[in-house]
Design an enzyme around this catalytic site. Structure first.
Site, short mmCIF file in Angstrom:
data_model
loop_
_atom_site.label_atom_id
_atom_site.label_comp_id
_atom_site.label_asym_id
_atom_site.label_seq_id
_atom_site.Cartn_x
_atom_site.Cartn_y
_atom_site.Cartn_z
N HIS A 82 0.88 -1.17 0.00
CA HIS A 82 0.00 0.00 0.00
C HIS A 82 0.92 1.23 0.00
CE1 HIS A 82 -3.32 -2.69 1.79
NE2 HIS A 82 -3.51 -2.53 0.49
N GLU A 85 1.52 3.37 3.03
CA GLU A 85 1.99 2.74 4.28
C GLU A 85 3.49 2.57 4.13
OE1 GLU A 85 -0.54 -0.71 4.75
OE2 GLU A 85 -2.33 0.52 4.50
N HIS A 213 3.00 -3.64 6.44
CA HIS A 213 1.95 -2.62 6.26
C HIS A 213 1.95 -1.63 7.43
CE1 HIS A 213 -0.50 -4.40 2.87
NE2 HIS A 213 0.39 -5.34 3.09
N GLU A 305 1.52 -5.33 10.57
CA GLU A 305 1.05 -3.95 10.66
C GLU A 305 1.95 -3.27 11.67
OE1 GLU A 305 -1.30 -2.87 8.75
OE2 GLU A 305 -2.29 -4.72 8.08
ZN LIG Z 1 -1.85 -2.07 4.14
#
Ligand SMILES: [Zn+2]
Length: 459
Positions: A82, A85, A213, A305
């Site tokens: 992404h 990110e 991410h 994350e």
């Molecule tokens: Zn992401």
């Protein structure tokens, strides 16, 4: 196995990369800078181009860059899928510099890691999205999703072929439990970045991987796609474990507990016990990359994350690096566990695509092009069977310890018609059979309507 005090780093406070954000040209320069500093243990290569023609670069670390050494496992990190990110991108640049410097300093833990492992680091899977996000950041335009997608406006973590529907069907009704085939027209259904990654992960026998991410702080493991249908009115979806659930939980915990604060659980206004979560039980998503790795290849991937703020301030990058450094190294070391070995015939020819099955775990792996296989396993005693078309299966009992991977070689005998009348070996062929028409995946029609926590948006 790498029992060195985690604080004993020579380059303690980060490196010459300096703690700043790197636009595309800057990133490319950094990769080549590391390569020039450590030319004998690195290689820069591109797996393809983005929509806008930017290279998807990978920096490889190995004592023999560019070469697969039999029995040496391949592991990868993918960042910035992404585009907005961005912490993973910067952490992977820091990690690259760090591995190079520590190797040059003869840090024995890093020397051993590089000599025993082939490490592939892709700081950015979505360089086009990153440029959009970085430009918006510079103009101080805030937007939670600006730069998330690729240049065609597609979310790359919702763009892989959906193999979950097939596996959920097969788990109930029988059928292959691994290496599920791609749809014939898959290339026309995915974005250039996704296609490049799929070809990449098909061409290396990756064993372990993480996809970095931001937007939360938690280690997320497969499956991402929920098996159960959502009950109307309820936001939570069902925990949907893989047959390797305990192993995935351990891999996720290795990261969260080696991380500075992920394991504490309370982060970014969310609570995750131990700092880990099953993807589907958090929020269900289809066509994600980690499920695809598990269902189509030998690779076990989790999704990390890493920051509440998707585009952290430059001043936070050093603290983030120090919070993630040990976790990034320990996770790579996890590729050295379970069992591995060679599969050969009676004349010592290597057998590629032999299937390695473990009793009680309904997910097989295969040997790579060099005849070597890698099967991550928790400590315990297992019944392991190797099968290959035209050969008698061979079964052994193996006890796996907590440290080194156990070496288990197989030498398969050609089956003779008398000795081996027609038999069916469960879960053997990975060419697989195709799902009947009537159970075509529903999710293929359904766009991603399932989003958790709309107030904050997806991570
Ligand atoms: Zn992401």
């Amino acid at each position: 196995m790498f029992g060195i005090n985690r604080r004993e780093w020579k380059t303690n406070q980060g490196s010459e990369v300096t703690f700043r954000h790197h636009r595309y040209d800057d990133l490319v320069r950094m990769l080549y800078k590391v390569h020039n500093e450590c030319p004998h243990i690195t290689r820069v290569y591109s797996i393809g181009r983005s929509v806008k023609g930017r290279h998807l670069y990978v920096l490889e670390f190995s004592d023999y860059p560019g070469i697969h050494e039999p029995l040496e496992p391949e592991v990868k990190y993918v960042g910035n899928m992404h585009g907005n990110e961005v912490l993973g991108r910067e952490l992977l640049l820091q990690l690259s510099e760090f591995l190079c410097e520590e190797f040059r300093n003869r840090n024995q833990r890093i020397v051993r890691l590089v000599e025993d492992t082939r490490i592939h680091i892709m700081p950015s899977m979505n360089p086009d999205g990153y440029e959009v996000a970085a430009a918006a950041q510079e103009r101080d335009i805030s937007g939670y999703l600006v730069g998330r997608n690729n240049a065609n406006g597609v979310d790359l973590n919702r763009n892989f072929p959906d193999l979950n529907t097939y596996i959920y069907y097969n788990e109930k009704n029988g059928g292959p439990n691994h290496h599920l085939p791609l749809p014939d027209n898959w290339k026309s259904q995915v974005e250039p970045e996704t296609q490049a990654v799929i070809q990449w992960i098909r061409s290396f026998n990756f064993v372990l991987s993480a996809n970095l991410h931001g937007g939360a702080v938690v280690a997320n493991y497969p499956y991402d796609k929920s098996l159960g249908h959502r009950v109307r009115g309820f936001r939570r979806t069902a925990n949907t474990p893989t047959p390797d659930d305990k192993l995935f939980q351990k891999l996720a915990k290795i990261y969260s507990y080696a991380h500075g604060w992920m394991h504490q659980g309370w982060n970014c206004g969310d609570y995750f016990p131990d700092g880990i979560t099953n993807g589907a039980s958090w929020y269900s998503l289809s066509k994600g990359m980690q499920d695809f790795n598990y269902l189509h290849t030998n690779c076990f991937e989790i999704t990390l994350e890493l920051s509440c703020d998707k585009f952290p301030l430059q001043g936070e990058l050093q603290r983030e690096w120090l919070g993630n450094r040990e976790a990034l190294i320990q996770f790579l070391e996890q590729v050295h566990q379970g069992i591995k070995g060679m599969v050969r015939d009676e004349n010592y020819n290597n057998l590629a695509d032999a299937v390695i099955s473990v009793g009680g775990i309904n997910h097989d792996v295969t040997s790579g092009a060099h005849g070597d296989y890698f099967r991550l396993l928790l400590p315990g005693t297992y019944t392991v069977t190797a099968t290959a078309p035209g050969f008698d299966p061979e079964t052994v009992s193996v006890t796996v310890g907590p440290a080194e991977p156990k070496l288990v070689n197989f030498q398969l005998k050609r089956s003779t018609p008398q000795a081996a009348p027609k038999r069916r070996i469960p879960n053997s062929g990975h060419r697989g059979r195709v799902l009947p028409k009537k159970v075509q995946p529903r999710a293929a029609r359904k766009k991603e309507t399932m989003m958790k926590q709309p107030q904050r948006g997806p991570a």
